[in-house]
Design a protein around this motif. Structure first.
Motif, PDB file in Angstrom:
ATOM      1  N   UNK A 161     -17.132  -3.647   5.784  1.00 41.18           N
ATOM      2  CA  UNK A 161     -15.868  -4.645   5.784  1.00 41.18           C
ATOM      3  C   UNK A 161     -15.003  -4.541   4.584  1.00 41.18           C
ATOM      4  N   UNK A 162     -15.420  -4.420   3.384  1.00 48.82           N
ATOM      5  CA  UNK A 162     -14.677  -4.209   2.019  1.00 48.82           C
ATOM      6  C   UNK A 162     -13.986  -2.980   2.183  1.00 48.82           C
ATOM      7  N   UNK A 163     -14.393  -1.941   2.902  1.00 50.02           N
ATOM      8  CA  UNK A 163     -13.709  -0.736   2.972  1.00 50.02           C
ATOM      9  C   UNK A 163     -12.175  -1.251   3.755  1.00 50.02           C
ATOM     10  N   UNK A 164     -12.444  -1.601   4.943  1.00 51.15           N
ATOM     11  CA  UNK A 164     -11.446  -2.314   5.794  1.00 51.15           C
ATOM     12  C   UNK A 164     -10.717  -3.311   5.286  1.00 51.15           C
ATOM     13  N   UNK A 169      -9.897  -3.638   2.147  1.00 56.78           N
ATOM     14  CA  UNK A 169      -9.017  -3.237   0.971  1.00 56.78           C
ATOM     15  C   UNK A 169      -7.830  -2.415   1.646  1.00 56.78           C
ATOM     16  N   UNK A 170      -8.127  -1.498   2.548  1.00 59.88           N
ATOM     17  CA  UNK A 170      -7.298  -0.609   3.062  1.00 59.88           C
ATOM     18  C   UNK A 170      -6.180  -1.212   3.854  1.00 59.88           C
ATOM     19  N   UNK A 230      -3.884  -3.107   1.470  1.00 57.63           N
ATOM     20  CA  UNK A 230      -2.757  -1.924   0.939  1.00 57.63           C
ATOM     21  C   UNK A 230      -1.891  -1.538   1.784  1.00 57.63           C
ATOM     22  N   UNK A 231      -2.261  -1.284   3.135  1.00 58.84           N
ATOM     23  CA  UNK A 231      -1.133  -0.837   4.114  1.00 58.84           C
ATOM     24  C   UNK A 231      -0.207  -1.855   4.433  1.00 58.84           C
ATOM     25  N   UNK A 234       2.274  -2.356   1.435  1.00 52.31           N
ATOM     26  CA  UNK A 234       3.387  -1.245   1.417  1.00 52.31           C
ATOM     27  C   UNK A 234       4.398  -1.657   2.369  1.00 52.31           C
ATOM     28  N   UNK A 235       3.802  -1.941   3.712  1.00 51.27           N
ATOM     29  CA  UNK A 235       4.992  -2.213   4.511  1.00 51.27           C
ATOM     30  C   UNK A 235       5.668  -3.300   4.271  1.00 51.27           C
ATOM     31  N   UNK A 285       8.297  -2.628   1.366  1.00 45.77           N
ATOM     32  CA  UNK A 285       9.213  -1.834   1.689  1.00 45.77           C
ATOM     33  C   UNK A 285      10.548  -2.189   2.524  1.00 45.77           C
ATOM     34  N   UNK A 286       9.942  -3.492   3.541  1.00 46.05           N
ATOM     35  CA  UNK A 286      10.838  -3.959   4.173  1.00 46.05           C
ATOM     36  C   UNK A 286      11.649  -5.108   3.434  1.00 46.05           C
ATOM     37  N   UNK A 307       7.797   2.380  14.395  1.00 46.83           N
ATOM     38  CA  UNK A 307       7.093   1.193  14.265  1.00 46.83           C
ATOM     39  C   UNK A 307       5.958   0.861  14.960  1.00 46.83           C
ATOM     40  N   UNK A 365     -15.800   4.085   8.109  1.00 48.49           N
ATOM     41  CA  UNK A 365     -14.968   4.043   7.127  1.00 48.49           C
ATOM     42  C   UNK A 365     -14.099   5.395   7.245  1.00 48.49           C
ATOM     43  N   UNK A 424     -10.555   5.406   8.283  1.00 49.96           N
ATOM     44  CA  UNK A 424      -9.391   4.856   7.367  1.00 49.96           C
ATOM     45  C   UNK A 424      -9.211   6.171   6.570  1.00 49.96           C
ATOM     46  N   UNK A 476      -0.029   5.049  -2.112  1.00 46.65           N
ATOM     47  CA  UNK A 476      -1.146   4.128  -1.463  1.00 46.65           C
ATOM     48  C   UNK A 476      -1.933   4.840  -0.721  1.00 46.65           C
ATOM     49  N   UNK A 520      -6.021   4.555  -1.180  1.00 44.17           N
ATOM     50  CA  UNK A 520      -6.838   4.114  -0.030  1.00 44.17           C
ATOM     51  C   UNK A 520      -8.183   5.281  -0.022  1.00 44.17           C
ATOM     52  N   UNK A 555     -11.678   3.907  -0.545  1.00 41.65           N
ATOM     53  CA  UNK A 555     -12.603   3.936   0.489  1.00 41.65           C
ATOM     54  C   UNK A 555     -13.823   5.051   0.349  1.00 41.65           C
ATOM     55  N   UNK A 589     -16.279   3.333  -1.960  1.00 47.67           N
ATOM     56  CA  UNK A 589     -16.995   2.219  -1.332  1.00 47.67           C
ATOM     57  C   UNK A 589     -18.204   2.936  -0.428  1.00 47.67           C
ATOM     58  N   UNK A 649       7.832   5.038   7.589  1.00 44.48           N
ATOM     59  CA  UNK A 649       8.091   4.217   6.317  1.00 44.48           C
ATOM     60  C   UNK A 649       8.977   5.226   5.460  1.00 44.48           C
ATOM     61  N   UNK A 661      12.557   4.488   6.888  1.00 43.45           N
ATOM     62  CA  UNK A 661      12.951   3.206   6.180  1.00 43.45           C
ATOM     63  C   UNK A 661      13.346   3.112   4.821  1.00 43.45           C
ATOM     64  N   UNK A 662      12.525   3.755   4.138  1.00 43.83           N
ATOM     65  CA  UNK A 662      12.589   3.722   2.651  1.00 43.83           C
ATOM     66  C   UNK A 662      13.733   4.657   2.355  1.00 43.83           C
TER      67      UNK A 662
END
Lengths: 52, 250
Positions: free
Chosen positions: A13-16, A18-19, A22-23, A26-27, A30-31, B24, B54, B57, B100, B104, B108, B111, B225, B228-229
């Motif tokens: 759960x912590x890996x999911x 955190x990721x 972060x994702x 980032x989006x 950016x937007x 998107x 895991x 990801x 990023x 990640x 991960x 972890x 991304x 867009x960026x």
């Protein structure tokens, strides 16, 4: 519905979390920056073209 | 029709804005679908237990961490050789995405490593080269921010990108160069697996298909991304040019 993650539940759960955080950050960043820059460019373009 | 037409900022923005909604949506569908499939509908692995989830990801993020730098290397070379501003701005736009993805992959990995290896971190060749790659991303972004003149910034960051490419390659092939460290060798994208002479352990199909969907989703998200960026960077550059013109006219 939630799968049995056994003794590694917290690890997975912590890996999911955190990721995905972060994702999403980032989006979203950016937007937000993209919209801000676009609005500023439109404003400056109008001003400069209006003067010129 | 030539690829160099897209070096025109206006053409780049109009073309990418047309494909961005599709990108998107496809990225969200693939990542969402792959993660739901992997998390809810695949079982545990014999040795790793549920921590195998895991990989959905960790692997796509690690792949993109390296390949983003490769993309930046190509666009930096285009800038150095042909002086197309869009290519330099595309490299600048991609760097935070790569940063990023590296973060990640490192997070991960740590972890996962704690229960599997009994430690969050070891100075293993792949882990160390990934940490150096992360520092290169930070340095690259800082260099762009530190220099006012955009052409000088593009030149210097392009050279930094060339130097950093050594570590990007090292990150990819570290497990092949040194038979030491805890990180396992490549188990997904191996030439031997493709040509059918593979004798090493590879990822079971049960885990591979949702992983493949996640990889496709991460690649689509990366492309969306970066498009867009890059559009944002082109507009930010135009703002600077307009303000300079305003100052001259005043």
């Amino acid at each position: 519905m939630m799968p049995d993650l056994g003794k590694y539940g917290d690890t997975v759960m912590s890996a999911y979390v955190a990721s995905i955080v972060l994702l999403v950050l980032l989006v979203v960043i950016s937007v937000i920056r993209g919209r801000h820059v676009r609005a500023e460019m439109d404003k400056i373009e109008k001003r400069v073209m209006g003067n010129g | 029709m030539s690829i160099w037409e897209y070096a025109n900022p206006k053409k780049f923005i109009t073309t990418t804005e047309r494909v961005l909604p599709v990108l998107w949506a496809a990225a969200a569908l693939c990542i969402g679908g792959g993660l739901i499939w992997g998390f809810f509908f695949t079982g545990d692995e014999v040795r790793q237990g549920s921590t195998v989830k895991i990989i959905y990801l960790h692997v796509p993020a690690a792949m993109l961490a390296i390949n983003t730098w490769v993309m930046m290397l190509v666009t930096s070379l285009v800038w150095l050789v042909r002086r197309h501003h869009v290519s330099a701005l595309a490299a600048r736009a991609a760097a935070p995405v790569g940063l990023v993805m590296t973060l990640i992959a490192l997070a991960t990995g740590a972890i996962w490593g704690q229960p599997m290896w009994g430690t969050w971190w070891v100075w293993d060749p792949r882990l160390t080269s990934f940490l150096i790659l992360f520092l290169f991303y930070l340095g690259y972004i800082a260099l762009w921010e530190a220099i006012d003149d955009p052409d000088t910034a593009a030149d210097l960051t392009s050279f930094l990108c060339l130097v950093g490419s050594v570590f990007a390659l090292l990150s990819r092939y570290a497990v092949n160069f040194w038979n030491q460290g805890l990180h396992q060798g490549a188990s997904i994208m191996r030439a031997e697996a493709v040509i059918g002479t593979d004798t090493q352990e590879k990822v079971s199909n049960i885990f591979f298909y949702p992983l493949l969907l996640c990889i496709i989703g991460f690649v689509l998200l990366f492309v969306a991304l970066v498009f867009y960026r890059t559009g944002t960077e082109i507009r930010a550059r135009r703002i600077k040019a307009l303000m300079a013109r305003e100052r001259v006219e005043a």
